[in-house]
Design an enzyme around this catalytic site. Structure first.
Site, PDB file in Angstrom:
ATOM      1  N   LYS A  78      14.363  36.760  50.032  1.00 42.78           N
ATOM      2  CA  LYS A  78      13.445  37.593  49.244  1.00 42.78           C
ATOM      3  C   LYS A  78      14.057  37.562  47.970  1.00 42.78           C
ATOM      4  O   LYS A  78      13.258  37.584  46.782  1.00 42.78           O
ATOM      5  CB  LYS A  78      12.878  38.818  50.144  1.00 42.78           C
ATOM      6  N   ASP A 116       7.701  39.282  50.778  1.00 46.81           N
ATOM      7  CA  ASP A 116       7.972  40.575  51.222  1.00 46.81           C
ATOM      8  C   ASP A 116       7.042  41.091  52.612  1.00 46.81           C
ATOM      9  O   ASP A 116       6.406  40.078  52.828  1.00 46.81           O
ATOM     10  CB  ASP A 116       8.226  41.519  50.155  1.00 46.81           C
TER      11      ASP A 116
END
Ligand code: SF4
Length: 225
Positions: free
Chosen positions: A130, A149
């Site tokens: 991420k 996310d």
């Protein structure tokens, strides 16, 4: 696991682009805008943002960068000092150690610069997919990455674009579902929508501009109009 590519993906992305125009930017995009794309501050901000609300992340970044704003300067701070500056971000003790070690490695291995290479970013302590994807997209303007996310993972599943159990699975599935020109925008659009409309609990489906393209998978209760 990916379901079938949705013909409505482009429509959804276009509507979200308009829908988020007047909404507040997520914390990392705001940091990037305010600090003219400073890759180091985007990297550290993203590390701090995990499982932490945006206002808390933003305030922690302001305090930390107010004291030290380069890898060299931060690597000279003690863990205790960094903990005090970033508190109350979640896992602040853990993150303080990752921040120091990442800064040390940036100085020793990369001449004090944040590498603009996804695989090199992943070698830094506390940097997962991420964070590396977001740094590539926000700081290096890459259009070859999708950053997933918790918001992107949740909404992509609710929409029916993917059927996945983890953000990493969602990322892999989205590359097959979303046309490439929208890859970099997925995070900004879905995170902003997730913070304002498609919230984790009681999503505002009644006022959602993409409702006619959403299968609302797993949504059992929505906010009252
Ligand atoms: S219709 Fe509801 S579940 Fe679907 S994206 Fe909009 S708010 Fe989320």
């Amino acid at each position: 696991m990916a379901t079938r590519p949705s013909a409505g993906v482009v429509t959804v992305m276009r509507r979200l682009a308009k829908g988020i125009a007047r909404m507040e930017l997520p914390a990392i995009e705001k940091i990037s805008e305010e600090r003219t794309g400073d890759a180091f501050q985007v990297l550290i901000g993203t590390m701090l943002s995990a499982q932490t609300r945006d206002p808390v992340t933003a305030a922690a970044c302001t305090r930390l960068f107010g004291v030290a704003r380069t890898p060299t300067a931060i690597s000279k701070l003690s863990a205790k000092r960094i903990e005090a500056l970033i508190y109350p971000v979640s896992f602040y003790r853990h993150k303080a150690r990752h921040v120091i070690e990442t800064c040390r490695q940036l100085v020793e291995r990369f001449g004090g610069r944040v590498p603009g290479d996804f695989d090199e970013l992943l070698t830094l302590p506390g940097v997962g997919r991420k964070t590396a994807n977001l740094v590539m997209i926000v700081a290096y303007r890459s259009d070859r990455h999708i950053c997933v996310d918790t918001h992107v993972h949740r909404i992509a599943n609710r929409l029916g674009w993917v059927r996945t159990r983890t953000p990493d699975e969602t990322e892999a599935a989205l590359y097959a579902v979303v046309p490439k020109r929208w890859w970099a925008a997925v995070n900004l659009h879905l995170v902003t929508w997730g913070q304002n409309v498609c919230r984790p609990v009681f999503p505002r489906c009644g006022s959602c501009v993409i409702r006619d393209h959403c299968r609302r998978v797993g949504v059992v209760r929505e906010a009252r109009a």
